[in-house]
Scaffold this active site. Structure first.
Site, PDB file in Angstrom:
ATOM      1  N   HIS A   1      -6.387  -5.331  -2.211  1.00  0.00           N
ATOM      2  CA  HIS A   1      -5.312  -4.492  -2.369  1.00  0.00           C
ATOM      3  C   HIS A   1      -3.893  -4.949  -1.728  1.00  0.00           C
ATOM      4  O   HIS A   1      -2.867  -4.328  -1.939  1.00  0.00           O
ATOM      5  CB  HIS A   1      -5.395  -3.049  -1.932  1.00  0.00           C
ATOM      6  CG  HIS A   1      -6.520  -2.309  -2.451  1.00  0.00           C
ATOM      7  ND1 HIS A   1      -6.402  -1.667  -3.639  1.00  0.00           N
ATOM      8  CD2 HIS A   1      -7.732  -2.347  -2.415  1.00  0.00           C
ATOM      9  CE1 HIS A   1      -7.442  -0.998  -4.212  1.00  0.00           C
ATOM     10  NE2 HIS A   1      -8.549  -1.584  -3.340  1.00  0.00           N
TER      11      HIS A   1
ATOM     12  N   LYS B   1       8.910  -3.268   0.828  1.00  0.00           N
ATOM     13  CA  LYS B   1       8.926  -2.257  -0.439  1.00  0.00           C
ATOM     14  C   LYS B   1      10.714  -1.871  -0.571  1.00  0.00           C
ATOM     15  O   LYS B   1      11.149  -1.532  -1.426  1.00  0.00           O
ATOM     16  CB  LYS B   1       8.389  -0.894  -0.183  1.00  0.00           C
ATOM     17  CG  LYS B   1       6.831  -1.036  -0.036  1.00  0.00           C
ATOM     18  CD  LYS B   1       6.192   0.283   0.047  1.00  0.00           C
ATOM     19  CE  LYS B   1       4.568   0.024   0.249  1.00  0.00           C
ATOM     20  NZ  LYS B   1       3.799   0.163  -0.895  1.00  0.00           N
TER      21      LYS B   1
ATOM     22  N   LYS C   1       7.461   6.119  -0.775  1.00  0.00           N
ATOM     23  CA  LYS C   1       6.271   5.345  -0.526  1.00  0.00           C
ATOM     24  C   LYS C   1       6.180   5.210   0.730  1.00  0.00           C
ATOM     25  O   LYS C   1       7.170   5.438   1.566  1.00  0.00           O
ATOM     26  CB  LYS C   1       6.161   4.086  -1.470  1.00  0.00           C
ATOM     27  CG  LYS C   1       7.594   3.258  -1.492  1.00  0.00           C
ATOM     28  CD  LYS C   1       7.547   2.136  -2.347  1.00  0.00           C
ATOM     29  CE  LYS C   1       8.011   2.328  -3.994  1.00  0.00           C
ATOM     30  NZ  LYS C   1       6.655   2.170  -4.707  1.00  0.00           N
ATOM     31  N   ARG C   2       5.127   4.264   1.319  1.00  0.00           N
ATOM     32  CA  ARG C   2       5.265   4.069   2.622  1.00  0.00           C
ATOM     33  C   ARG C   2       6.594   3.205   2.872  1.00  0.00           C
ATOM     34  O   ARG C   2       7.213   2.595   2.013  1.00  0.00           O
ATOM     35  CB  ARG C   2       3.912   3.121   2.953  1.00  0.00           C
ATOM     36  CG  ARG C   2       2.487   3.780   3.098  1.00  0.00           C
ATOM     37  CD  ARG C   2       2.630   4.801   4.106  1.00  0.00           C
ATOM     38  NE  ARG C   2       2.899   4.247   5.418  1.00  0.00           N
ATOM     39  CZ  ARG C   2       2.029   4.367   6.637  1.00  0.00           C
ATOM     40  NH1 ARG C   2       0.899   5.084   6.264  1.00  0.00           N
ATOM     41  NH2 ARG C   2       2.459   3.961   7.774  1.00  0.00           N
TER      42      ARG C   2
ATOM     43  N   LYS D   1       2.751   6.912 -12.020  1.00  0.00           N
ATOM     44  CA  LYS D   1       3.075   8.474 -11.645  1.00  0.00           C
ATOM     45  C   LYS D   1       4.488   8.885 -12.305  1.00  0.00           C
ATOM     46  O   LYS D   1       4.913   9.852 -13.046  1.00  0.00           O
ATOM     47  CB  LYS D   1       2.845   9.055 -10.368  1.00  0.00           C
ATOM     48  CG  LYS D   1       1.526   9.184  -9.899  1.00  0.00           C
ATOM     49  CD  LYS D   1       1.458   8.885  -8.487  1.00  0.00           C
ATOM     50  CE  LYS D   1      -0.071   8.472  -7.986  1.00  0.00           C
ATOM     51  NZ  LYS D   1      -0.053   7.947  -6.544  1.00  0.00           N
TER      52      LYS D   1
ATOM     53  N   THR E   1       1.455   2.380  -7.663  1.00  0.00           N
ATOM     54  CA  THR E   1       0.719   3.537  -8.597  1.00  0.00           C
ATOM     55  C   THR E   1       1.964   4.435  -8.729  1.00  0.00           C
ATOM     56  O   THR E   1       1.726   5.475  -9.777  1.00  0.00           O
ATOM     57  CB  THR E   1      -0.551   4.185  -8.041  1.00  0.00           C
ATOM     58  OG1 THR E   1      -0.563   4.401  -6.546  1.00  0.00           O
ATOM     59  CG2 THR E   1      -1.743   3.122  -8.757  1.00  0.00           C
TER      60      THR E   1
HETATM   61  C1  26Y Z   1      -3.604  -4.227   8.196  1.00  0.00           C
HETATM   62  C2  26Y Z   1      -5.066  -3.351   7.568  1.00  0.00           C
HETATM   63  C3  26Y Z   1      -5.830  -2.798   8.395  1.00  0.00           C
HETATM   64  C4  26Y Z   1      -4.771  -2.904   6.292  1.00  0.00           C
HETATM   65  C5  26Y Z   1      -4.355  -1.449   6.154  1.00  0.00           C
HETATM   66  C6  26Y Z   1      -4.017  -0.661   4.964  1.00  0.00           C
HETATM   67  C7  26Y Z   1      -4.652  -3.509   5.020  1.00  0.00           C
HETATM   68  C8  26Y Z   1      -4.319  -2.827   3.897  1.00  0.00           C
HETATM   69  C9  26Y Z   1      -4.034  -1.346   3.819  1.00  0.00           C
HETATM   70  C10 26Y Z   1      -3.540  -0.748   2.672  1.00  0.00           C
HETATM   71  C11 26Y Z   1      -3.234  -1.279   1.464  1.00  0.00           C
HETATM   72  C12 26Y Z   1      -2.621  -0.767   0.609  1.00  0.00           C
HETATM   73  O1  26Y Z   1      -2.689   0.522   0.362  1.00  0.00           O
HETATM   74  N1  26Y Z   1      -2.451  -1.390  -0.709  1.00  0.00           N
HETATM   75  C13 26Y Z   1      -1.933  -0.714  -1.789  1.00  0.00           C
HETATM   76  O2  26Y Z   1      -3.040  -0.476  -2.707  1.00  0.00           O
HETATM   77  C14 26Y Z   1      -2.497   0.179  -3.890  1.00  0.00           C
HETATM   78  C15 26Y Z   1      -3.695   0.362  -4.684  1.00  0.00           C
HETATM   79  O3  26Y Z   1      -4.154  -0.768  -5.177  1.00  0.00           O
HETATM   80  C16 26Y Z   1      -1.380  -0.634  -4.658  1.00  0.00           C
HETATM   81  O4  26Y Z   1      -1.002  -0.083  -5.901  1.00  0.00           O
HETATM   82  C17 26Y Z   1      -0.331  -1.065  -3.763  1.00  0.00           C
HETATM   83  O5  26Y Z   1       0.504  -2.041  -4.357  1.00  0.00           O
HETATM   84  C18 26Y Z   1      -0.922  -1.647  -2.332  1.00  0.00           C
HETATM   85  O6  26Y Z   1       0.269  -1.750  -1.511  1.00  0.00           O
END
Ligand code: 26Y
Length: 768
Positions: A318, A511, A505-506, A617, A613
């Site tokens: 992701h 971003k 968003k976050r 939306k 996403t």
């Molecule tokens: C650092 C590590 C512990 C970590 C923590 C959170 C790694 C990844 C994440 C979360 C990632 C995430 O939310 N990615 C998002 O996933 C969405 C669904 O696929 C995407 O639409 C989005 O672009 C992406 O940032």
């Protein structure tokens, strides 16, 4: 018992004798460290088709159903996109009648509650279970034990093979709570299994001194499921986060095997019944954990265990951010889960042997290895063990295949695929935007909730002026609703007649909320120079949480709020532009904001946002997107034939080339007087606070200068807005583009994404 959760509770359970079932029922187990379902009551009523009946009945009693919905807290078991995607997928799986269980952790506290105090983010405890916990059903019958630390012993078993036993372990009870997730008009529900850590109660009598030790030990154990992403700044935090991940996979894998055996199935047939999905790298340890269970508890040989597991397991990446590709200290893994470390070492040894046979150079082998340089690389392990690996948009999947995991794609070309994300259009259109849904349904007929692709039919009305006027009217009504909500909840007045320009968003540098603020500062400068400048009345709406230890992200929040306050001080300018920061962004707030969004900012530095996403939306709810060529933006733009898309900035390829050639923001600064004005304003400050730190972050010749190339894309960003503004000034043309975009959005329903996964990855059984 488990089957109960895959049968809709109000339907009569078909009484099929087991022997009559010919084909194995293949079920999905979706392992995810985040899960963001939002609220459940409204969604469930909606899916049952009861929402309107309940609303009416309550109205007769003088009760507004929304007041009841407002009592429920969001289950904030996630940060953002990845957790929300998991929830959308469970909705679609249930709707499409595919059996699925998501496994996550029942965090005591959700992601923090955000308040803005003096312009700054402040974090408060999120005690989501007070009301959000109402949907949880304890499942003591499914509790299992997860073991940490201790020593691994080996001995020769009766069959002559080496057996392993573990001694002196810390034993943790993994106690599950189930939450049923309904689908729309379907026969089954999805199940969300949330695991909580409990110390195993011991009946042994203890004296006082020992008692307080026991209490401390119990607290330490319960900490495992206390918070999402425990801080890893200190060694103790790293151990905790790692334990949390192993806790999730050990509990869920034991559960998968127990349920399988309980149903009288043969352990050798596991891969015919079970698909296991690794949602980002966090649950990767399910691979060695399953190896452990199959070999140590069910006497599988290494090869048989590996062949079974690799048929079951698939992995979605992701994010391409380097810090998100998890790596754990080998010493930590060895200490916390010694048997698992042995297994990972053996996987690594065999993998290196395989690569050597393929005549890979030692440098490449080291790069692909699972254990290297005293670290365990979770992504490499996930890829090596998975039969399918996917990115979440075409651009992202291409980056995975051609850049990030290039060497893996060379040896496993058939494993790498793309599945573009989707959203459940039921929650994100039908439920949150009833006005628009009713209008679309009136035009095209049928049940949109069942068939998102039917939206395409809207194309037939593109030349119907009345329909376009109606689309614009609906947007205005939704904006009024949002303005009213904001007034009540944050005491802020916004003008529904101004254009709502939204970036939610976050908060993260990649971003580029900062780029959006730079534009607002630019507009502010223009208006300062000439209060009569031809600038559209706009309300800039920001929302999002910054990780509590992410200093730059928190500075950006402060900047947004100080710019907002500075603008407010100017009687003339504040009538034209206004900035608001909506507190505590969540699924529920997104449901209120999406229908009111006119311009959706999707402006990540190209190559960084895996999919996004929020883009889907917003467009589904009738916004136009201002976007970079990144993630799913590119596909949304492409589907609507690039017309009415406001794409700007460097492409992922150009970003790479620019870094290679040497990016120097000072050259850009020197050649653009608007940027000079913006940087001067940052140095002078807003509302009495200087933002010299951000100015020098953008320009300094130190290594961290403008890491996400805000200045490189600034000029095109401004120009693209001018084009967008010109269209906005022609409401009928704007409305027509909006309508055409909506008509193309069926593809981005999670139903389509799930069908892609079912066909290409999971091969689940559709239940009748
Ligand atoms: C650092 C590590 C512990 C970590 C923590 C959170 C790694 C990844 C994440 C979360 C990632 C995430 O939310 N990615 C998002 O996933 C969405 C669904 O696929 C995407 O639409 C989005 O672009 C992406 O940032």
């Amino acid at each position: 018992m488990d089957e109960l959760f895959n049968i809709r509770w109000n339907s009569k359970r078909p009484d099929v004798p087991r022997s009559a079932v010919k084909k194995p029922i293949k079920t999905l187990h979706y392992l995810t460290i985040e899960f963001l379902p939002g609220r459940t009551l409204k969604n469930t009523l909606f899916n049952l088709g009861w929402h309107d009946i309940f609303a009416q009945a309550l109205k007769q009693k003088g009760i507004d159903i929304n007041k009841i919905f407002d009592v429920e807290a969001d289950a904030g078991l996630g940060n953002g996109g990845m957790g929300r995607l998991a929830a959308c997928f469970m909705d679609s799986l249930a709707t499409l009648n595919y059996p699925a269980t998501a496994h996550c952790i029942k965090y005591d506290y959700g992601l923090f509650q955000q308040r803005i105090i003096d312009g700054q983010q402040a974090e408060f405890l999120d005690e989501w279970q007070n009301t959000g916990g109402a949907w949880l059903t304890a499942r003591p019958d499914e509790a299992v034990t997860v073991r940490f630390h201790g020593n691994v012993g080996s001995y020769k078993g009766p069959d002559g093979n080496l057996k392993f036993n573990y001694e002196g372990c810390q034993e943790v009870e993994a106690f599950p709570f189930d939450m049923m997730l309904s689908g729309y008009d379907s026969h089954i529900v999805s199940n969300l299994k949330l695991w909580s850590a409990k110390s195993k109660s011991s009946a042994k009598r203890v004296n006082y001194g020992e008692y307080s030790n026991r209490v401390n030990e119990a607290k330490e154990i319960e900490d495992i499921s206390s918070v999402l992403y425990p801080s890893i700044e200190q060694a103790s935090g790293r151990t905790l986060r790692f334990k949390q991940q192993y806790f999730l996979v050990s509990a869920s894998m034991q559960n998968v095997i127990n349920v399988h055996l309980h149903k009288g199935r043969d352990i050798n047939d596991l891969s015919s019944f079970v698909a296991i999905h690794i949602n980002d790298t966090h649950p990767t340890m399910c691979v060695p954990e399953l190896m452990r269970i199959l070999m140590d508890e069910h006497s599988f040989s290494w090869d048989d265990a590996w062949n079974t597991i690799t048929k079951c397991v698939s992995y979605t990446n992701h994010t391409v951010m380097a810090e998100a590709l998890e790596v754990w200290d080998a010493d930590l893994v060895m200490r916390v889960v010694p048997r698992i470390y042995q297994i990972i070492s053996e996987i690594d040894r065999r993998f290196r042997e395989y690569l050597t046979k393929l005549k890979k150079e030692p440098k490449i082998i080291e790069h692909m290895a699972i254990i290297s340089n005293n670290s365990v690389r979770m992504a490499n392990l996930a890829i090596h063990a998975s039969h399918k690996i996917n990115g979440v948009s075409k651009v992202h999947s291409q980056i995975l295949k051609e850049r990030l995991f290039k060497h893996f794609a060379e040896i496993y070309p058939d494993r790498f695929i793309n599945v573009t994300n989707g959203i459940t259009h039921r929650r994100w259109l039908a439920e949150c935007n009833p006005r628009l849904t009713e209008f679309i349904t009136k035009l095209i007929g049928g049940d949109l909730c069942k068939d998102a692709q039917a939206m395409e039919e809207l194309c037939r009305f593109l030349d119907d002026t009345n329909s376009i006027k109606k689309i614009n009217e609906i947007k205005l009504e939704n904006k009024k609703d949002f303005a009213e909500w904001l007034k009540i909840h944050q005491g802020i007045t916004i003008n529904p007649e101004s254009r709502f320009d939204v970036l939610v968003k976050r908060i993260h540098e990649y971003k580029r909320q900062l780029l959006n603020v730079l534009r607002i500062i630019y507009l502010y400068n223009e208006l300062k120079n000439n209060p009569k400048a031809d600038i559209l009345p706009q309300t800039f709406i920001f929302a999002g949480k910054a990780a509590s230890n992410y200093i730059m992200a928190k500075r950006i929040i402060k900047l947004i709020n100080q710019v907002a306050a500075e603008i407010e001080k100017d009687k003339v300018i504040s009538k034209i532009i206004k900035v608001v920061f909506v507190e505590n962004y969540s699924v529920t707030i997104a449901e209120k904001l999406m229908p009111a969004t006119e311009v959706s900012q999707q402006i990540s530095l190209a190559g960084q946002e895996a999919s996004g996403t929020g883009n889907m939306k917003a467009v589904m709810n009738g916004a136009l997107m201002m976007c970079t060529y990144d993630g799913a933006n590119a596909e949304i733009a492409h589907l609507r034939c690039n017309d009415g898309t406001f794409t700007f900035g460097l492409s992922p390829f150009e970003v790479e080339r620019t870094w290679r050639d040497g990016y120097n923001p000072i050259d850009i600064y020197n050649s653009n007087k608007d940027i000079v004005g913006v940087i001067d304003a940052l140095n002078n400050g807003f509302n009495g606070e200087s933002f010299k730190d951000i100015a020098s972050y953008l320009l300094n010749t130190c290594t961290n200068k403008d890491n996400y190339m805000c200045l490189a894309d600034f000029e095109e960003f401004i120009e693209a807005h001018k084009k967008m503004d010109a269209l906005y000034r022609k409401p009928l043309e704007w409305g027509k583009v909006v309508m055409r975009n909506i008509s193309k959005m069926g593809y981005f329903s999670a139903d389509r994404a799930i069908l892609d996964y079912v066909k290409n990855v999971w091969h689940l059984t559709k239940l009748k």
